[in-house]
Write an enzyme that holds these catalytic residues in place. Structure first.
Site, PDB file in Angstrom:
ATOM      1  N   ARG A 171       0.828  -1.205   0.000  1.00 30.80           N
ATOM      2  CA  ARG A 171       0.000   0.000   0.000  1.00 30.80           C
ATOM      3  C   ARG A 171       0.864   1.256   0.000  1.00 30.80           C
ATOM      4  O   ARG A 171       0.564   2.242   0.678  1.00 30.80           O
ATOM      5  CB  ARG A 171      -0.951   0.018   1.210  1.00 30.80           C
ATOM      6  CG  ARG A 171      -1.831  -1.204   1.361  1.00 30.80           C
ATOM      7  CD  ARG A 171      -2.810  -1.362   0.203  1.00 30.80           C
ATOM      8  NE  ARG A 171      -3.663  -2.501   0.456  1.00 30.80           N
ATOM      9  CZ  ARG A 171      -3.367  -3.749   0.100  1.00 30.80           C
ATOM     10  NH1 ARG A 171      -2.247  -4.005  -0.550  1.00 30.80           N
ATOM     11  NH2 ARG A 171      -4.186  -4.732   0.375  1.00 30.80           N
ATOM     12  N   SER A 243     -10.634  -0.798   3.776  1.00 22.18           N
ATOM     13  CA  SER A 243      -9.771  -1.216   4.876  1.00 22.18           C
ATOM     14  C   SER A 243      -9.135   0.017   5.514  1.00 22.18           C
ATOM     15  O   SER A 243      -8.430   0.772   4.843  1.00 22.18           O
ATOM     16  CB  SER A 243      -8.679  -2.158   4.371  1.00 22.18           C
ATOM     17  OG  SER A 243      -9.246  -3.318   3.808  1.00 22.18           O
ATOM     18  N   GLU A 339      -4.322   2.836   6.808  1.00 20.88           N
ATOM     19  CA  GLU A 339      -4.155   2.773   5.355  1.00 20.88           C
ATOM     20  C   GLU A 339      -4.786   4.009   4.719  1.00 20.88           C
ATOM     21  O   GLU A 339      -4.378   4.456   3.655  1.00 20.88           O
ATOM     22  CB  GLU A 339      -4.803   1.502   4.811  1.00 20.88           C
ATOM     23  CG  GLU A 339      -4.643   1.300   3.334  1.00 20.88           C
ATOM     24  CD  GLU A 339      -5.181  -0.036   2.852  1.00 20.88           C
ATOM     25  OE1 GLU A 339      -5.669  -0.074   1.716  1.00 20.88           O
ATOM     26  OE2 GLU A 339      -5.121  -1.019   3.605  1.00 20.88           O
TER      27      GLU A 339
END
Length: 343
Positions: A171, A243, A339
């Site tokens: 990520r 998420s 995230e």
């Protein structure tokens, strides 16, 4: 340049409710949707003269606006999908940054080109895919990115990044770290496979192995969408940013300490020194599934998802995230990292 600048519509005190999937009622001082690279270059020049603060967004699916944005929000309306070349195995597509990511996935699956099918139904746009290095079900988008076309904010000059220059990680990318805010993605070139190359190691996707022969890209896409719909809320019905936390990588010794008292702890071996533990499991073990804080809540089907359950404020979501981080740290001595990007 000025003539083009005069033709570009700048919207003032613009509501961002439709530009963030959390559904937060925040505003931008100014908002501009541009349609071409030339328009973007002109905009950057004008905004530079006024020393205006700039934020570039995609679909707003990985953002948490903490308050109104006192600056100019830019959004790409560059939309095209074009084949640029092919060889015996691969086909290359150049895709505008404003194309909806899942629309691109759907088109590739229909034509049975392999690569993005495991990443189906992820909200957002093509430009953000290259910045965030989106990933799901055993695949990260870096595996299919060939190059990334950008414009440098400070100079308005184009620059093409080869995939190996993007410093992709979990990520993560050069655009989120070392060069954050320095470049705006205008197009991405993807390298897809014209022969079956499948990734079916994730849970329910393994069932496709028993069907005999390699599944089509469409069959994989359909399975992925079914999994996501069973676990994740639809943003139109319940605001979220997907998420919220990254899955933490922990030293082997920390994992062993947890496994000593939790023999069922799910994990993925990264190296001899590190093991990844799902953040969702850690959060669930701390009893957060379904809990609320103000108008925010932890989604009852997937504790990795924070949702706007009842007109949540940015503060509600930030406070809930902090409480979760504190409880995981206290119980497991593991520090979760968001995230989602706080703005």
């Amino acid at each position: 340049m000025r003539d083009m600048a005069n033709s570009i519509t700048i919207k003032h005190h613009y509501p961002l409710l439709g530009h963030n999937t959390f559904g937060l009622d925040v505003k931008a001082k100014q908002f501009v949707n541009y349609s071409t690279v030339d328009e973007l270059v002109v905009l950057l020049a004008v905004l530079k003269e006024s020393n205006e603060r700039i934020l570039h967004i995609g679909g707003g699916s990985n953002l948490l606006f903490t308050k109104d944005f006192e600056g100019t929000v830019l959004h790409s309306g560059i939309k095209f999908v074009e084949e640029v070349s092919r060889d015996d195995r691969h086909i290359f597509f150049r895709v505008g940054s404003g194309v909806v990511w899942d629309d691109f996935c759907a088109q590739m699956a229909r034509d049975n080109y392999y690569g993005p099918e495991n990443l189906s139904y992820i909200p957002g746009e093509v430009g953000a895919s290259a910045i965030q290095n989106i990933g799901a079900y055993g695949v990260e988008v870096e595996s299919i990115i060939h190059e990334v076309e950008t414009i440098e904010v400070a100079t308005g000059q184009p620059r093409v990044f080869q995939a190996n220059e993007c410093e992709y990680g979990y990520r993560d990318s050069i655009f989120k770290n070392r060069l954050q805010g320095d470049y705006i993605v205008t197009a991405v070139v993807y390298r897809l496979s014209m022969i079956p190359v499948v990734h079916l190691d994730y849970g329910q996707l393994q069932e496709l192995r028993s069907h005999g022969g390699a599944p089509t890209a469409q069959e994989i896409r359909d399975a992925v969408i079914a999994i996501r719909q069973s676990k994740l809320p639809e943003p139109a019905e319940l605001g979220s940013a997907g998420s919220f936390f990254k899955n933490p990588a922990v030293p082997v010794e920390v994992f062993r300490q947890i496994a000593a008292s939790h023999t069922d702890v799910p994990h993925y071996v990264i190296s001899e020194d590190e093991i990844k533990i799902p953040a969702a499991w850690l959060i669930d073990q701390c009893g957060w599934k379904g809990k609320t804080h103000g108008g925010a809540a932890v989604y009852e089907k997937q504790p990795l998802i924070l949702v706007n359950k009842n007109h949540a404020t940015p503060a509600d979501i930030m406070e809930l995230a902090t409480l979760i981080e504190q409880s995981v740290l206290e119980k497991f001595n593991i520090r979760l990292s968001p995230e989602v990007n706080y703005i």
